[in-house]
Design an enzyme around this catalytic site. Sequence first.
Site: not given
Length: 309
Positions: A68, A65, A263, A245, A193
């Site tokens: 992102k 992540s 993660v 998060y 992705y």
Amino acid sequence: MLCKTNQELLQYVIEAKKKTSFGKVANYIPALADANQDDLSVAIFSIEGECVKAGDVQTTFTLQSVSKVLSLALVLMDHGEEYVFNRVGMEPTGDPFHSIAKLETVKPSKPLNPMINAGALAVTNMIKGKDSKEKLERLITFIQLLTNNDHVTYCEKVAQSEFETSWLNRSMCYFLKEHRIIEDDVEALMDVYTKQCAIEMNCVDLAKIGSVFALNGVHPETGQQVIPKDIARLCKTFMVTCGMYNASGEFAIKVGIPAKSGVSGAILGVVPNRYGIGVFGPSLDGRGNSIAGIYLLELISSTYSLSIF
């Protein structure tokens, strides 16, 4: 530098490592389960180009992540704010990063922000390119500029493992397709992705990325304006409000720097106008954040007064 020597920084790593036994390595992506739970490393890269590091900083890991933030920066450069934020929101959420619930309850049905999975899928869909290969190549080339390392690429094993198990992400894609947030073929989007999430580097590379954001988009080694200043500011703001998060508020209070976790156990940290920080600690807490990595950043931020608040 805040830590004058690698040995000084190592003392914080040794202390924070005591937390690794309280977490678990991610296993819902099978290839991530191979990580050593007790690993912990950190690099701090200053805007003057100096670096201190501790732990096995040459160990490579996938961004997950953390990517992102980087895809968001590229897409904002590709399309501008209005186009992007018509398709993804700017608001934090208290739900887990992989939750699909808000897509059904929020009107219009667009993801709340680019840092949750639904929002990140919408963002990746916006990367310019005639096909999946070109989109991925553009993103990797951009990340190579950020790291000043043209060897950065993706880990095929992790990408394949993630592609084969991403059923919930596919569900989000179809929901977003129904509401015209995404238009690409779902399998083509998932191909980009999962490879984006599997982009691989070490702590020093990650700290260099942080230093670019710290220096408002300028790379401290090359002097190149890699990211426009306004886009760097937007990305740092999302890191503060949504980057950790559904623990982002607690992290802002305890550490107080823009950050983005993954993660894999990666954490990208930014101390504006001072440092970029790269952390890797694969033992995760219940929210999907590196348990020892967060504690390490707490120790460093408290000792050296790094909070932006």
